[in-house]
Design an enzyme around this catalytic site. Sequence first.
Site, PDB file in Angstrom:
ATOM      1  N   CYS A   1     -13.609   2.920  -4.708  1.00  0.00           N
ATOM      2  CA  CYS A   1     -14.658   3.074  -5.704  1.00  0.00           C
ATOM      3  C   CYS A   1     -14.379   4.295  -6.555  1.00  0.00           C
ATOM      4  O   CYS A   1     -14.141   5.378  -6.051  1.00  0.00           O
ATOM      5  CB  CYS A   1     -15.995   3.223  -4.999  1.00  0.00           C
ATOM      6  SG  CYS A   1     -17.339   3.601  -6.108  1.00  0.00           S
TER       7      CYS A   1
ATOM      8  N   SER B   1       0.758   0.338   9.397  1.00  0.00           N
ATOM      9  CA  SER B   1       1.224   1.349   8.450  1.00  0.00           C
ATOM     10  C   SER B   1       1.131   2.747   9.039  1.00  0.00           C
ATOM     11  O   SER B   1       0.125   3.112   9.647  1.00  0.00           O
ATOM     12  CB  SER B   1       0.369   1.255   7.185  1.00  0.00           C
ATOM     13  OG  SER B   1       0.843   2.139   6.205  1.00  0.00           O
TER      14      SER B   1
ATOM     15  N   THR C   1       0.823  -2.916   2.847  1.00  0.00           N
ATOM     16  CA  THR C   1       0.708  -3.826   1.702  1.00  0.00           C
ATOM     17  C   THR C   1       1.968  -4.691   1.600  1.00  0.00           C
ATOM     18  O   THR C   1       1.887  -5.917   1.435  1.00  0.00           O
ATOM     19  CB  THR C   1       0.490  -3.035   0.393  1.00  0.00           C
ATOM     20  OG1 THR C   1      -0.734  -2.299   0.514  1.00  0.00           O
ATOM     21  CG2 THR C   1       0.414  -3.951  -0.814  1.00  0.00           C
TER      22      THR C   1
HETATM   23  C1  LIG Z   1      -4.688   1.074   4.435  1.00  0.00           C
HETATM   24  C2  LIG Z   1      -4.790  -0.371   4.739  1.00  0.00           C
HETATM   25  C3  LIG Z   1      -3.899  -1.297   4.173  1.00  0.00           C
HETATM   26  C4  LIG Z   1      -2.837  -0.895   3.185  1.00  0.00           C
HETATM   27  O1  LIG Z   1      -1.842  -0.132   3.802  1.00  0.00           O
HETATM   28  P1  LIG Z   1      -0.720   0.619   2.944  1.00  0.00           P
HETATM   29  O2  LIG Z   1       0.261   1.079   3.945  1.00  0.00           O
HETATM   30  O3  LIG Z   1      -1.424   1.746   2.288  1.00  0.00           O
HETATM   31  O4  LIG Z   1      -0.154  -0.347   1.988  1.00  0.00           O
HETATM   32  C5  LIG Z   1      -4.028  -2.612   4.535  1.00  0.00           C
HETATM   33  N1  LIG Z   1      -4.976  -3.018   5.397  1.00  0.00           N
HETATM   34  C6  LIG Z   1      -5.836  -2.175   5.965  1.00  0.00           C
HETATM   35  C7  LIG Z   1      -6.847  -2.684   6.932  1.00  0.00           C
HETATM   36  C8  LIG Z   1      -5.784  -0.818   5.653  1.00  0.00           C
HETATM   37  O5  LIG Z   1      -6.667   0.011   6.218  1.00  0.00           O
END
Ligand SMILES: *Cc1c(COP(=O)(O)O)cnc(C)c1O
Length: 384
Positions: A325, A198, A71
């Site tokens: 959800c 991430s 994020t």
């Molecule tokens: C989980 C996810 C995010 C967010 O990642 P975080 O590290 O939790 O902020 C963004 N994009 C996709 C495609 C994800 O699956």
Amino acid sequence: MIYLDNNSTTRVDPRVVEAILPFFDTVYGNAASTSHAMGWAAADAVSAAIDTIAACIGAESREIVMTSGATESMNLAIKGAAPFVENRGKHLISSLAEHKAGIDAIKRLAKQGWKVSWLKPDSSGRIHADQVAEAMTAETSLCSIMLANNELGTINPIAEIAEVCRLRSVILHSDATAAVGKMAVDVDGLGVDLMSFSAHKFYGPKGVGGLYVRRRGRAVRLVPQIEGGGHQRGYRSGTLAVGLIAGMAMALEISTKCILVEMERLRELRDLLESRIREGVDGVILNGDRASRIGNTLNLRFEGVSGEALMLSLKGLAISSGSACSASDPEPSHVLRSIGLSDDEARSSLRFSLGRFNTREEIEQAAAEVVMAVQALRVLVRSI
Ligand SMILES: *Cc1c(COP(=O)(O)O)cnc(C)c1O
């Protein structure tokens, strides 16, 4: 509980936990403390970790910015690149199937006068390069399209989209969070300028992620979104989370090393889950692209059944309806809506995302539980 929600987050691999622990009580120095050996040890650990992370995605170490997660990476990429390119034009191309982190960062730019073309994916969730080409105007300076969709697993043709962007000198960001660790990802092969990922999606800890920022060829410039102290060459200030970064590197190294074997195993289990469910109930429709899809992801629609009711009757399974959800947020998935499903169709869909720690027995049991639950709900509906 059978955990089939690995696209939301994963259990941390025990080897990763082990790699992190010393940074709490032994190597606990601040990586920015240059005046003593405790600081140097932390700095060494960080730079070794970043070398590993960079190598796993075909980047150079100086092209990696560590963040708190995808994020933050996406906010830095999108909001950070915008001021440097807006003199060329304030038009951005993205898609309706992106993760909310991308959508909301782009909506912020829209409030600042950017025009946004929200491309509609095809019925399998894919954005095509010619759609991107058609949306280009003389004002286009940024494009953000995800590599793989986290709800459907559908993989976008990013290399082709990158070529379209390159010809027009448009900066391309790709959210690769659902792809890194689950398919081979190479920043040069993809041709991306910016790429977010991430750790907690590939068996690393929550709270740490990375942003790839191209320095070779056409270097991308970013305005930092978090300032103070000038850490990480000023891109992202703040004391580095040494243990989390070391854990992320370990997790990515493990995933990269065993990617072929692991994904083959998960693909087989995923397909077993689908075929077992289909053997037991009819009216099952696959959401997403059967061929070009991340190997762990299965998104199914059960005709005439409410996904919420189904989830409630599947108490032993950790699954998701595809979006964040909950009772307080009964909105159907924006991704499923974007591929043309009605609210009711989206609400009758479930996402199963498999992971490293799932066993064949779990998959057999999960399929049996889904079959029983769908049959029971359909009997119920018929009797009303
Ligand atoms: C989980 C996810 C995010 C967010 O990642 P975080 O590290 O939790 O902020 C963004 N994009 C996709 C495609 C994800 O699956």
